[in-house]
Write an enzyme that holds these catalytic residues in place. Structure first.
Site, PDB file in Angstrom:
ATOM      1  N   SER A 141       0.845  -1.202   0.000  1.00 60.97           N
ATOM      2  CA  SER A 141       0.000   0.000   0.000  1.00 60.97           C
ATOM      3  C   SER A 141       0.873   1.243   0.000  1.00 60.97           C
ATOM      4  O   SER A 141       1.934   1.268   0.637  1.00 60.97           O
ATOM      5  CB  SER A 141      -0.886   0.023   1.241  1.00 60.97           C
ATOM      6  OG  SER A 141      -1.513   1.284   1.364  1.00 60.97           O
ATOM      7  N   TYR A 154      -2.616  -0.492   9.814  1.00 59.91           N
ATOM      8  CA  TYR A 154      -2.646  -0.859   8.389  1.00 59.91           C
ATOM      9  C   TYR A 154      -1.287  -0.567   7.732  1.00 59.91           C
ATOM     10  O   TYR A 154      -0.707  -1.427   7.063  1.00 59.91           O
ATOM     11  CB  TYR A 154      -3.765  -0.074   7.703  1.00 59.91           C
ATOM     12  CG  TYR A 154      -3.921  -0.362   6.229  1.00 59.91           C
ATOM     13  CD1 TYR A 154      -4.570  -1.518   5.786  1.00 59.91           C
ATOM     14  CD2 TYR A 154      -3.427   0.518   5.272  1.00 59.91           C
ATOM     15  CE1 TYR A 154      -4.716  -1.778   4.430  1.00 59.91           C
ATOM     16  CE2 TYR A 154      -3.579   0.271   3.922  1.00 59.91           C
ATOM     17  CZ  TYR A 154      -4.219  -0.882   3.497  1.00 59.91           C
ATOM     18  OH  TYR A 154      -4.357  -1.133   2.153  1.00 59.91           O
TER      19      TYR A 154
HETATM   20  P1  NAD Z   1     -11.808  -5.232  -0.933  1.00 58.70           P
HETATM   21  O1  NAD Z   1     -12.268  -5.195   0.483  1.00 58.70           O
HETATM   22  O2  NAD Z   1     -12.661  -4.552  -1.959  1.00 58.70           O
HETATM   23  O3  NAD Z   1     -11.571  -6.754  -1.362  1.00 58.70           O
HETATM   24  C1  NAD Z   1     -10.801  -7.588  -0.538  1.00 58.70           C
HETATM   25  C2  NAD Z   1     -11.196  -9.048  -0.760  1.00 58.70           C
HETATM   26  O4  NAD Z   1     -10.372  -9.824   0.129  1.00 58.70           O
HETATM   27  C3  NAD Z   1     -12.656  -9.341  -0.396  1.00 58.70           C
HETATM   28  O5  NAD Z   1     -13.244 -10.149  -1.384  1.00 58.70           O
HETATM   29  C4  NAD Z   1     -12.536 -10.086   0.933  1.00 58.70           C
HETATM   30  O6  NAD Z   1     -13.590 -11.045   1.144  1.00 58.70           O
HETATM   31  C5  NAD Z   1     -11.183 -10.769   0.795  1.00 58.70           C
HETATM   32  N1  NAD Z   1     -10.576 -11.101   2.088  1.00 58.70           N
HETATM   33  C6  NAD Z   1     -10.443 -10.290   3.165  1.00 58.70           C
HETATM   34  N2  NAD Z   1      -9.855 -10.948   4.169  1.00 58.70           N
HETATM   35  C7  NAD Z   1      -9.604 -12.197   3.721  1.00 58.70           C
HETATM   36  C8  NAD Z   1      -9.025 -13.359   4.297  1.00 58.70           C
HETATM   37  N3  NAD Z   1      -8.578 -13.362   5.557  1.00 58.70           N
HETATM   38  N4  NAD Z   1      -8.933 -14.472   3.544  1.00 58.70           N
HETATM   39  C9  NAD Z   1      -9.388 -14.491   2.260  1.00 58.70           C
HETATM   40  N5  NAD Z   1      -9.964 -13.437   1.673  1.00 58.70           N
HETATM   41  C10 NAD Z   1     -10.071 -12.302   2.391  1.00 58.70           C
HETATM   42  O7  NAD Z   1     -10.337  -4.618  -0.944  1.00 58.70           O
HETATM   43  P2  NAD Z   1      -9.459  -3.963  -2.153  1.00 58.70           P
HETATM   44  O8  NAD Z   1      -9.620  -2.504  -2.095  1.00 58.70           O
HETATM   45  O9  NAD Z   1      -9.710  -4.694  -3.411  1.00 58.70           O
HETATM   46  O10 NAD Z   1      -7.989  -4.277  -1.602  1.00 58.70           O
HETATM   47  C11 NAD Z   1      -7.217  -5.380  -2.047  1.00 58.70           C
HETATM   48  C12 NAD Z   1      -5.808  -5.245  -1.518  1.00 58.70           C
HETATM   49  O11 NAD Z   1      -5.253  -3.998  -1.976  1.00 58.70           O
HETATM   50  C13 NAD Z   1      -5.732  -5.200   0.010  1.00 58.70           C
HETATM   51  O12 NAD Z   1      -4.576  -5.884   0.445  1.00 58.70           O
HETATM   52  C14 NAD Z   1      -5.620  -3.712   0.298  1.00 58.70           C
HETATM   53  O13 NAD Z   1      -4.996  -3.465   1.530  1.00 58.70           O
HETATM   54  C15 NAD Z   1      -4.770  -3.248  -0.874  1.00 58.70           C
HETATM   55  N6  NAD Z   1      -4.883  -1.811  -1.156  1.00 58.70           N
HETATM   56  C16 NAD Z   1      -6.051  -1.264  -1.606  1.00 58.70           C
HETATM   57  C17 NAD Z   1      -6.112   0.102  -1.885  1.00 58.70           C
HETATM   58  C18 NAD Z   1      -7.355   0.776  -2.419  1.00 58.70           C
HETATM   59  O14 NAD Z   1      -7.327   2.004  -2.657  1.00 58.70           O
HETATM   60  N7  NAD Z   1      -8.451   0.058  -2.609  1.00 58.70           N
HETATM   61  C19 NAD Z   1      -4.972   0.907  -1.694  1.00 58.70           C
HETATM   62  C20 NAD Z   1      -3.807   0.310  -1.216  1.00 58.70           C
HETATM   63  C21 NAD Z   1      -3.770  -1.052  -0.958  1.00 58.70           C
END
Ligand code: NAD
Length: 245
Positions: A141, A154
């Site tokens: 991130s 986080y």
């Molecule tokens: P999201 O919440 O939309 O999707 C996450 C998915 O992971 C969901 O389907 C959830 O059910 C699954 N999940 C959560 N915990 C789990 C577990 N213990 N085992 C299996 N599945 C699990 O999130 P996103 O925005 O798509 O984020 C995806 C990744 O990208 C994450 O690691 C997040 O920290 C990182 N990220 C996102 C952003 C952003 O702007 N969206 C920015 C930086 C980093």
């Protein structure tokens, strides 16, 4: 670039960024195991991939639980084969000012975001060692690069993911395995919509838009490719130029 014949695991592939990563990898020819806590989400991603002519299976389970990870890996190997591409994407965020941040929230975020990638990688890396080839891509991130308010747990978890990436890149460098990480900037997903007004925040981005999950998917597909074989231990920031000015 082609991923024909490769077997990939994408954790958290049931929605958001993980869904796009799974879809893009499958479109490049990989057979993809979509691991997610949420079975409906995983099935939905798989249905999309199959509708487009790709190969995928849905595997429900907690990517931060050692027994569930072992079971998911066994199913994936039985149905698709040994895994040589792993994308550690599953993650959560619980925005909380530091002074009120609870120990429970700290533990939960560290467990899913950092211990999860440790457990899944430990389970699957022997397949890559045996193949003499592997690609591990961790989704970190931008908050771990710059800091972010109300995200101490986080940002710490994602900082750990960056350290894990670099340590494994060095440890497996002679096994044909590359390990890199992609820190997304601000991406429009259900997770970001939980804590931010996406449309208002987009106006402050250099490109005047949030990133799309596919923006991350294409970066991951490059790092997963044969052509990225001389790239390891690296950061591929996908943030729309957020830190340029
Ligand atoms: P999201 O919440 O939309 O999707 C996450 C998915 O992971 C969901 O389907 C959830 O059910 C699954 N999940 C959560 N915990 C789990 C577990 N213990 N085992 C299996 N599945 C699990 O999130 P996103 O925005 O798509 O984020 C995806 C990744 O990208 C994450 O690691 C997040 O920290 C990182 N990220 C996102 C952003 C952003 O702007 N969206 C920015 C930086 C980093």
């Amino acid at each position: 670039m082609s991923l024909d014949g490769k077997i990939a695991v994408v954790t958290g592939g049931g929605r958001g960024i993980g869904q796009a990563i799974a879809t893009v990898l499958a479109a490049q020819g990989a057979a993809v195991a979509v691991w997610d806590l949420n079975p409906e989400g995983a099935e939905k991603t798989v249905a999309e991939i199959r509708a487009a002519g790709g190969t995928a299976i849905a595997v429900a389970g907690d990517a931060a639980d050692a027994d569930a990870v072992a079971a998911a890996a066994a199913r994936t190997r039985a149905e698709l084969g040994p895994v040589t591409i792993l994308v550690n994407n599953a993650g959560i965020n619980e925005s909380e000012p530091f002074t009120s941040l609870s120990e429970e929230s700290w533990d939960r975020v560290i467990r899913i975001n950092l211990k999860g990638p440790f457990l899944v990688t430990k389970e699957l890396v022997p397949d890559m060692v045996a193949a003499g080839w592997g690609r591990i891509i961790n989704i970190s991130s931008s908050s771990a690069q710059t800091g972010a308010p109300a995200m101490a747990h986080y940002a710490s978890s994602k900082g750990g993911v960056i350290g894990l990436t670099k340590a494994l890149a060095v440890e497996f460098i002679e096994n044909g395995i590359t390990v890199n990480h992609v820190p997304p900037g601000f991406i429009d997903t259900p997770l970001s919509r939980q804590s931010i007004d996406v449309d208002a925040a987009a106006a402050f981005m250099p490109m005047k838009r949030a990133g799309t999950p596919e923006d991350i998917g294409y970066a991951v597909a490059y790092l997963a490719s044969e052509e990225a074989g001389y790239v390891t231990g690296q950061t591929l920031s996908v943030n729309g130029g957020r830190y340029l000015f």
